[in-house]
Design a protein around this motif. Structure first.
Motif, PDB file in Angstrom:
ATOM      1  N   LEU A  78       0.829  -1.203   0.000  1.00 23.98           N
ATOM      2  CA  LEU A  78       0.000   0.000   0.000  1.00 23.98           C
ATOM      3  C   LEU A  78       0.867   1.258   0.000  1.00 23.98           C
ATOM      4  O   LEU A  78       0.629   2.200  -0.774  1.00 23.98           O
ATOM      5  N   GLU A  79       1.880   1.288   0.867  1.00 27.77           N
ATOM      6  CA  GLU A  79       2.725   2.477   0.939  1.00 27.77           C
ATOM      7  C   GLU A  79       3.524   2.668  -0.342  1.00 27.77           C
ATOM      8  O   GLU A  79       3.648   3.788  -0.848  1.00 27.77           O
ATOM      9  N   TYR A  80       4.061   1.581  -0.871  1.00 27.29           N
ATOM     10  CA  TYR A  80       4.835   1.675  -2.112  1.00 27.29           C
ATOM     11  C   TYR A  80       3.965   2.236  -3.236  1.00 27.29           C
ATOM     12  O   TYR A  80       4.383   3.138  -3.977  1.00 27.29           O
ATOM     13  N   PHE A  81       2.745   1.721  -3.355  1.00 27.23           N
ATOM     14  CA  PHE A  81       1.843   2.182  -4.409  1.00 27.23           C
ATOM     15  C   PHE A  81       1.509   3.658  -4.222  1.00 27.23           C
ATOM     16  O   PHE A  81       1.513   4.430  -5.193  1.00 27.23           O
TER      17      PHE A  81
ATOM     18  N   LYS B 159       4.325   5.859  -5.273  1.00 25.75           N
ATOM     19  CA  LYS B 159       4.412   5.902  -6.739  1.00 25.75           C
ATOM     20  C   LYS B 159       3.367   6.845  -7.318  1.00 25.75           C
ATOM     21  O   LYS B 159       3.546   7.398  -8.407  1.00 25.75           O
ATOM     22  N   GLN B 160       2.268   7.042  -6.575  1.00 31.28           N
ATOM     23  CA  GLN B 160       1.193   7.925  -7.009  1.00 31.28           C
ATOM     24  C   GLN B 160       1.441   9.388  -6.628  1.00 31.28           C
ATOM     25  O   GLN B 160       0.645  10.264  -6.960  1.00 31.28           O
ATOM     26  N   GLY B 161       2.531   9.640  -5.890  1.00 29.70           N
ATOM     27  CA  GLY B 161       2.865  11.017  -5.531  1.00 29.70           C
ATOM     28  C   GLY B 161       2.808  11.336  -4.050  1.00 29.70           C
ATOM     29  O   GLY B 161       3.142  12.462  -3.645  1.00 29.70           O
ATOM     30  N   ALA B 162       2.390  10.382  -3.218  1.00 32.81           N
ATOM     31  CA  ALA B 162       2.356  10.620  -1.775  1.00 32.81           C
ATOM     32  C   ALA B 162       3.775  10.723  -1.227  1.00 32.81           C
ATOM     33  O   ALA B 162       4.705  10.104  -1.745  1.00 32.81           O
ATOM     34  N   THR B 163       3.941  11.505  -0.167  1.00 34.66           N
ATOM     35  CA  THR B 163       5.241  11.573   0.499  1.00 34.66           C
ATOM     36  C   THR B 163       5.419  10.410   1.468  1.00 34.66           C
ATOM     37  O   THR B 163       6.507  10.198   1.995  1.00 34.66           O
ATOM     38  N   GLY B 164       4.357   9.678   1.713  1.00 36.41           N
ATOM     39  CA  GLY B 164       4.410   8.527   2.602  1.00 36.41           C
ATOM     40  C   GLY B 164       3.035   8.172   3.107  1.00 36.41           C
ATOM     41  O   GLY B 164       2.018   8.700   2.634  1.00 36.41           O
TER      42      GLY B 164
ATOM     43  N   ALA C  78       0.103   8.264   5.847  1.00 39.66           N
ATOM     44  CA  ALA C  78      -0.352   9.279   6.799  1.00 39.66           C
ATOM     45  C   ALA C  78      -0.129   8.850   8.243  1.00 39.66           C
ATOM     46  O   ALA C  78      -0.006   9.702   9.125  1.00 39.66           O
ATOM     47  N   PHE C  79      -0.076   7.547   8.482  1.00 45.23           N
ATOM     48  CA  PHE C  79       0.103   7.009   9.837  1.00 45.23           C
ATOM     49  C   PHE C  79       0.476   5.549   9.711  1.00 45.23           C
ATOM     50  O   PHE C  79       0.475   4.982   8.607  1.00 45.23           O
ATOM     51  N   ASP C  80       0.826   4.908  10.843  1.00 43.93           N
ATOM     52  CA  ASP C  80       1.137   3.478  10.823  1.00 43.93           C
ATOM     53  C   ASP C  80      -0.113   2.712  10.420  1.00 43.93           C
ATOM     54  O   ASP C  80      -1.125   2.740  11.127  1.00 43.93           O
ATOM     55  N   MET C  81      -0.059   2.034   9.294  1.00 47.97           N
ATOM     56  CA  MET C  81      -1.254   1.397   8.743  1.00 47.97           C
ATOM     57  C   MET C  81      -1.797   0.290   9.632  1.00 47.97           C
ATOM     58  O   MET C  81      -1.057  -0.440  10.281  1.00 47.97           O
ATOM     59  N   ILE C  82      -3.110   0.201   9.617  1.00 47.49           N
ATOM     60  CA  ILE C  82      -3.796  -0.907  10.265  1.00 47.49           C
ATOM     61  C   ILE C  82      -4.159  -1.922   9.194  1.00 47.49           C
ATOM     62  O   ILE C  82      -4.878  -1.612   8.236  1.00 47.49           O
ATOM     63  N   VAL C  83      -3.615  -3.111   9.319  1.00 49.99           N
ATOM     64  CA  VAL C  83      -3.994  -4.249   8.486  1.00 49.99           C
ATOM     65  C   VAL C  83      -4.257  -5.381   9.470  1.00 49.99           C
ATOM     66  O   VAL C  83      -3.327  -5.968  10.013  1.00 49.99           O
ATOM     67  N   ALA C  84      -5.521  -5.645   9.726  1.00 51.69           N
ATOM     68  CA  ALA C  84      -5.896  -6.592  10.778  1.00 51.69           C
ATOM     69  C   ALA C  84      -6.794  -7.673  10.186  1.00 51.69           C
ATOM     70  O   ALA C  84      -7.920  -7.389   9.760  1.00 51.69           O
ATOM     71  N   SER C  85      -6.308  -8.897  10.163  1.00 54.91           N
ATOM     72  CA  SER C  85      -7.043  -9.993   9.536  1.00 54.91           C
ATOM     73  C   SER C  85      -7.543 -10.995  10.566  1.00 54.91           C
ATOM     74  O   SER C  85      -6.944 -11.165  11.635  1.00 54.91           O
ATOM     75  N   GLY C  86      -8.671 -11.650  10.230  1.00 50.19           N
ATOM     76  CA  GLY C  86      -9.219 -12.677  11.103  1.00 50.19           C
ATOM     77  C   GLY C  86      -9.484 -12.155  12.497  1.00 50.19           C
ATOM     78  O   GLY C  86      -9.996 -11.039  12.670  1.00 50.19           O
ATOM     79  N   PRO C  87      -9.098 -12.901  13.538  1.00 49.28           N
ATOM     80  CA  PRO C  87      -9.351 -12.478  14.919  1.00 49.28           C
ATOM     81  C   PRO C  87      -8.685 -11.148  15.268  1.00 49.28           C
ATOM     82  O   PRO C  87      -9.161 -10.421  16.137  1.00 49.28           O
ATOM     83  N   ARG C  88      -7.596 -10.798  14.573  1.00 42.98           N
ATOM     84  CA  ARG C  88      -6.917  -9.531  14.855  1.00 42.98           C
ATOM     85  C   ARG C  88      -7.775  -8.334  14.461  1.00 42.98           C
ATOM     86  O   ARG C  88      -7.510  -7.203  14.892  1.00 42.98           O
TER      87      ARG C  88
ATOM     88  N   TYR D  43       0.196  13.906   1.693  1.00 44.17           N
ATOM     89  CA  TYR D  43       0.441  14.588   0.421  1.00 44.17           C
ATOM     90  C   TYR D  43       0.506  16.095   0.646  1.00 44.17           C
ATOM     91  O   TYR D  43      -0.456  16.692   1.136  1.00 44.17           O
ATOM     92  N   GLN D  44       1.649  16.682   0.324  1.00 48.23           N
ATOM     93  CA  GLN D  44       1.869  18.127   0.465  1.00 48.23           C
ATOM     94  C   GLN D  44       1.421  18.655   1.833  1.00 48.23           C
ATOM     95  O   GLN D  44       0.797  19.700   1.948  1.00 48.23           O
ATOM     96  N   GLY D  45       1.730  17.896   2.864  1.00 50.35           N
ATOM     97  CA  GLY D  45       1.460  18.312   4.232  1.00 50.35           C
ATOM     98  C   GLY D  45       0.134  17.860   4.803  1.00 50.35           C
ATOM     99  O   GLY D  45      -0.056  17.874   6.015  1.00 50.35           O
ATOM    100  N   TYR D  46      -0.796  17.447   3.929  1.00 52.21           N
ATOM    101  CA  TYR D  46      -2.130  17.051   4.375  1.00 52.21           C
ATOM    102  C   TYR D  46      -2.293  15.531   4.291  1.00 52.21           C
ATOM    103  O   TYR D  46      -1.469  14.827   3.707  1.00 52.21           O
ATOM    104  N   ASN D  47      -3.383  15.040   4.897  1.00 49.66           N
ATOM    105  CA  ASN D  47      -3.582  13.595   5.017  1.00 49.66           C
ATOM    106  C   ASN D  47      -4.981  13.169   4.594  1.00 49.66           C
ATOM    107  O   ASN D  47      -5.946  13.929   4.725  1.00 49.66           O
ATOM    108  N   SER D  48      -5.068  11.933   4.127  1.00 48.92           N
ATOM    109  CA  SER D  48      -6.362  11.273   3.962  1.00 48.92           C
ATOM    110  C   SER D  48      -6.411  10.106   4.939  1.00 48.92           C
ATOM    111  O   SER D  48      -5.396   9.706   5.501  1.00 48.92           O
ATOM    112  N   ASP D  49      -7.607   9.562   5.147  1.00 45.64           N
ATOM    113  CA  ASP D  49      -7.794   8.506   6.154  1.00 45.64           C
ATOM    114  C   ASP D  49      -9.007   7.678   5.739  1.00 45.64           C
ATOM    115  O   ASP D  49     -10.144   8.133   5.847  1.00 45.64           O
ATOM    116  N   ILE D  50      -8.773   6.479   5.247  1.00 43.33           N
ATOM    117  CA  ILE D  50      -9.843   5.627   4.740  1.00 43.33           C
ATOM    118  C   ILE D  50      -9.781   4.264   5.421  1.00 43.33           C
ATOM    119  O   ILE D  50      -8.699   3.759   5.712  1.00 43.33           O
TER     120      ILE D  50
END
Length: 357
Positions: free
Chosen positions: A169-172, A175-180, A182-192, A219-226
């Protein structure tokens, strides 16, 4: 930036303060446009100054238009004291929540006889209202995250680690222009998935599990959160039931977002549905929060929020249900409050996606 300084000066007049100082990165950038890591912004009734060191003087002169840039010559506190003295500052407003006691003590001594006036959320309350220039950037941050969600659907499969999903996700996004991210990603599967903030681990995703993805683009100082929750193969029927409850709660929360609605009322629109379905105790966080230069900022949407929504505010809407030992579901969009209601910046489907295995 001038309109932002004008709003700050109105607050200074209300506080009967002669100047304001901030070192907080987000507020410094918001007021001046400076992106370096070290600087102090000082705003008086008539002028604006940016005190920094040799490394950033040229950068500051380029970015901080309308500011007098001052090289602190390796001792910032003395340079700040000179600015205050030369501008006749008697009462200096500062950010009580971000200035350490040690810094306060040092300032109190170095700036004497200036009176230090602690404030709380002074710039953050101005930042609640996003203008069109900010929204152009934020919409792009959302677009990048949405594209990443579309991309990752073809990557997630049984046998892939949560940490690999986060990395992809971060690599993609970069590549799309993000500086990184926005926060430590949550990827939680199954019981997690029962962990509302289950950051990506070394766990391997299994067939039949639900996976919650909570991420955003910087991106340019601002963040999205989905946040989206999907299934890898056919999930447990109980999880499908929970998904539909969360979806209905999220849609109800979105429908409530408009000027004049309180943060408490917006939260209740989601919480009433989840509680009526018997899962009230499994929904332990607030319905949403402000979003912008910081991932979590004002206003809040919660059971105790006194904020009233107004045009220009940007908030998330993200109810969830979390069942220990089984998993969890959360769905989140970024929403701009408008004169007539709201604009949902997210277009990604919220119907339950069941990925092939």
């Amino acid at each position: 930036m001038s309109k932002r300084l004008d709003k700050l000066r109105e607050e200074l007049a209300r506080l009967q303060a002669d100047a304001f100082i901030t070192e907080k990165a987000e507020n410094r950038f918001y007021l001046s446009g400076f992106t370096g890591s070290t600087a102090w912004v000082i705003v008086t009734a008539k002028d604006a100054f940016l005190v920094t060191d040799f490394r950033y003087v040229e950068q500051a002169q380029e970015q901080a238009q309308g500011f007098t840039v001052i090289d602190n010559e390796r001792k910032a506190i003395d340079a700040i004291a000179r600015v205050l003295k030369e501008n006749g500052v008697k009462r200096l407003a500062f950010e009580g929540s971000s200035v350490s006691f040690q810094t306060y003590s040092d300032w109190n001594k170095a700036f004497e006889p200036v009176e230090l006036v602690a404030t709380s959320g002074l710039i953050e309350k101005i930042r609640m209202y996003k203008d069109e220039s900010e929204m152009v950037i934020i919409r792009e941050a959302v677009r990048i995250a949405e594209a990443a969600f579309e991309h990752i659907q073809g990557y997630i499969r049984p046998g892939v680690r949560e940490s690999d999903v986060a990395l992809e996700l971060e690599y993609f996004m970069r590549k799309q222009g993000a500086t990184g991210s926005a926060f430590d990603m949550i990827v939680a599967s199954g019981p997690r998935g029962a962990l509302p903030h289950g950051r990506a681990s070394e766990k391997v995703i299994q067939a039949g599990e639900m996976v919650t993805l909570d991420f955003g683009a910087a991106y340019q100082g601002y963040n999205s959160d989905i946040t989206r929750t999907l299934a890898v193969g056919e999930p447990d029927p109980k999880m499908k039931e929970i998904y539909e409850i969360v979806l209905q709660a999220q849609l109800a929360g979105l429908a409530a977002l408009r000027p004049g609605v309180s943060g408490k009322e917006a939260d209740a629109a989601t919480r009433d549905i989840i509680t009526a379905a018997g899962y009230g105790a499994a929904y332990g966080h607030s319905a949403g929060h402000g979003l912008g230069l910081e991932v979590h900022e004002l206003p809040t949407l919660s059971t105790v929020s006194a904020f009233v929504l107004e045009p220009g505010m940007l908030v998330t809407m993200e109810p969830g249900i979390y069942i220990s030992g089984l998993g969890g579901v959360r769905i989140e969009d970024d929403v701009w409050i408008t004169e007539n209601g709201h604009e949902n910046l997210n277009k990604s489907t919220k119907e339950l996606l069941i990925l092939p295995v």
